[in-house]
Write a protein that holds these residues in place. Structure first.
Motif, short mmCIF file in Angstrom:
data_model
loop_
_atom_site.label_atom_id
_atom_site.label_comp_id
_atom_site.label_asym_id
_atom_site.label_seq_id
_atom_site.Cartn_x
_atom_site.Cartn_y
_atom_site.Cartn_z
N CYS A 174 7.90 8.64 -53.51
CA CYS A 174 9.36 8.24 -53.46
C CYS A 174 9.86 7.67 -54.75
CB CYS A 174 10.00 7.54 -52.58
SG CYS A 174 11.68 6.73 -52.59
N PHE A 175 10.52 8.23 -55.74
CA PHE A 175 10.77 7.73 -56.98
C PHE A 175 11.80 6.91 -57.26
CE2 PHE A 175 8.53 11.72 -57.19
CZ PHE A 175 7.26 11.57 -57.91
N CYS A 176 12.68 6.65 -56.11
CA CYS A 176 13.74 5.85 -56.17
C CYS A 176 13.77 4.61 -56.67
CB CYS A 176 14.69 5.95 -54.78
SG CYS A 176 15.18 7.70 -54.07
N THR A 177 14.52 3.98 -57.33
CA THR A 177 14.76 2.75 -57.58
C THR A 177 15.65 2.04 -56.48
OG1 THR A 177 16.55 2.55 -59.01
CG2 THR A 177 14.27 3.07 -59.93
N ARG A 204 17.89 0.25 -56.78
CA ARG A 204 19.43 0.53 -57.26
C ARG A 204 19.86 1.89 -57.05
NH1 ARG A 204 21.56 -1.71 -62.60
NH2 ARG A 204 23.87 -0.39 -62.41
N GLU A 205 18.99 2.94 -57.12
CA GLU A 205 19.42 4.19 -56.74
C GLU A 205 19.61 4.38 -55.16
OE1 GLU A 205 17.15 6.47 -60.47
OE2 GLU A 205 15.75 6.02 -58.54
N ILE A 206 18.89 3.79 -54.41
CA ILE A 206 19.08 3.71 -52.84
C ILE A 206 20.26 3.13 -52.52
CG2 ILE A 206 18.09 2.97 -50.77
CD1 ILE A 206 15.24 3.19 -52.16
N GLN A 207 20.60 1.98 -53.28
CA GLN A 207 21.97 1.45 -52.98
C GLN A 207 23.16 2.49 -53.31
OE1 GLN A 207 21.07 -2.18 -54.44
NE2 GLN A 207 20.44 -3.26 -52.51
N GLU A 208 22.96 3.00 -54.35
CA GLU A 208 24.08 3.78 -54.92
C GLU A 208 24.26 4.99 -53.96
OE1 GLU A 208 23.65 2.78 -59.68
OE2 GLU A 208 22.95 4.75 -58.78
N PRO A 224 17.73 6.93 -47.45
CA PRO A 224 18.49 8.04 -46.98
C PRO A 224 17.86 9.31 -47.26
CG PRO A 224 19.15 7.14 -49.36
CD PRO A 224 18.12 6.12 -48.67
N GLY A 225 16.72 9.39 -47.84
CA GLY A 225 15.67 10.68 -47.83
C GLY A 225 15.95 11.40 -49.03
N THR A 226 16.46 10.78 -50.18
CA THR A 226 16.55 11.49 -51.30
C THR A 226 15.41 12.25 -51.75
OG1 THR A 226 17.91 9.44 -51.69
CG2 THR A 226 17.70 11.19 -53.60
N CYS A 227 14.21 11.54 -51.88
CA CYS A 227 13.03 12.14 -52.61
C CYS A 227 12.33 13.09 -51.35
CB CYS A 227 11.95 11.06 -53.03
SG CYS A 227 12.64 10.29 -54.47
N ARG A 228 12.74 13.14 -50.23
CA ARG A 228 11.98 13.96 -49.20
C ARG A 228 12.58 15.40 -49.58
NH1 ARG A 228 13.76 12.12 -44.03
NH2 ARG A 228 15.65 13.12 -44.61
N GLY A 270 3.84 10.55 -64.52
CA GLY A 270 3.57 9.24 -64.34
C GLY A 270 4.62 8.38 -63.96
N VAL A 271 5.64 8.91 -63.41
CA VAL A 271 6.86 8.24 -62.85
C VAL A 271 6.50 7.18 -61.88
CG1 VAL A 271 9.30 8.59 -61.99
CG2 VAL A 271 8.43 10.13 -63.48
N PRO A 272 6.91 5.97 -61.75
CA PRO A 272 6.45 5.10 -60.75
C PRO A 272 7.18 5.33 -59.53
CG PRO A 272 7.25 3.90 -62.22
CD PRO A 272 7.57 5.28 -62.79
N HIS A 273 6.13 5.29 -58.42
CA HIS A 273 6.69 6.00 -57.15
C HIS A 273 5.90 5.15 -56.01
CE1 HIS A 273 2.92 8.10 -58.42
NE2 HIS A 273 2.73 7.94 -57.24
#
Ligand code: GLU
Length: 290
Positions: free
Chosen positions: A99-102, A104-108, A126-130, A144-147
């Motif tokens: 899951c690469f979401c920050t 803030r992205e989850i809140q948005e 919300p399952g965005t990265c799934r 290398g995106v933090p996850h």
């Protein structure tokens, strides 16, 4: 029946009365059994919050209360290889996803949704990265995106089938694998997370009876599912009531006035401090449990 219990504080502060109750439940349970074993485990995976002085401080508090443990305390910070190995296994079986979401992205994402899914502890991921494609995932991992790594609760539930866990106060509880959603099993910053570490270590320390505050009841649904996926034995559970402050809120580390060390410095004897957990101990024992 063999009884092995544990008290598993995080060394992020001294113990307060709420911890004394939790430790006492585990301790009494073990001590009343013929060959009971009571273990101490420091849940210290989050190095940013841990302070070295609290390991000793917690041991001192427990010793002063007379809640002495068997053997050497286990430190989760020394167990990362075990957590990583289990995570790798779940990865290989497609039961977790990056899951690469920050935050803030989850809140948005939540604010875009008409009705964000909710669990007992608040809105669920919300399952965005799934939904990312395998190619996209690979591309981001290689870049290398933090996850973090999240449990695919739906996949996991399908594989595990119906599950229950047994609580000595509440009886058999049917696992709701979706209760906490796709929980994080490895945090971005520390490479592991509470749910995975606690399950791996309860098995490692051969804990037969997990005693914990009833605030952790939702987590136990996740833990039972993980035990099944990882092929680990299932312990029995006792979720005990929590000591509350005068406003009815659960005690937290900010309740310095109720820290064991403070009560001790104020001249209270260990028995007097423990007496303040008597009422809830009786409530727990009422079921003939402890
Ligand atoms: N470390 C957890 C806590 O401080 C307790 C461990 C558990 O029972 O999961 O609440």
């Amino acid at each position: 029946m063999m009884v092995r219990t544990r008290f598993a504080p995080s060394p992020t502060g001294r113990l307060h009365l709420g911890h004394a109750l939790a430790a006492r439940v585990a301790w009494e349970w073990a001590r009343r059994a013929a060959d009971g074993v009571f273990l101490l485990r420091f849940e210290d995976i989050d190095a940013t919050r841990v302070r070295e002085e609290f390991y000793h401080g917690i041991e001192e508090d427990l010793e002063w209360l007379g809640l002495t443990w068997d053997g050497e305390p286990l430190r989760q910070s020394g167990r990362t290889a075990a957590y990583e190995a289990e995570l790798a296994g779940l990865r290989a079986r497609g039961l977790v996803y990056p899951c690469f979401c920050t935050r803030r992205e989850i809140q948005e994402e939540w604010s875009r949704m008409a009705a964000a899914p909710h669990g007992p502890e608040g809105p669920l991921y919300p399952g965005t990265c799934r939904a990312l494609t395998a190619e996209k995932r690979e591309e981001m991992l290689v870049a290398g995106v933090p996850h973090s790594w999240r449990l695919d609760a739906h996949e996991a539930a399908a594989l595990a089938g119906p599950l229950t866990f047994h609580d000595l106060r509440f009886g058999a509880i049917a696992v709701d694998p979706a209760l906490l959603g796709d929980v994080v099993l490895a945090r971005k910053d520390i490479g592991t997370a509470y749910h995975l570490a606690v399950v791996v270590d309860d098995a490692f320390q051969q804990i037969t009876h997990v005693t914990r505050g009833q605030d952790l009841l939702p987590s136990t649904h996740v833990h039972r599912l993980l035990q099944e996926l990882l092929g680990l034995p299932q312990p029995l559970y006792l979720h005990h009531p929590l000591l509350l402050d005068d406003e009815g809120k659960r005690l937290a580390k900010r309740h310095d006035a109720l820290a064991i060390a403070t009560l001790r410095e104020a001249g209270m004897a260990p028995a007097e401090v423990l007496a303040r957990t008597d009422a809830l101990m009786r409530a727990v024992s009422a079921g003939g449990l402890v």
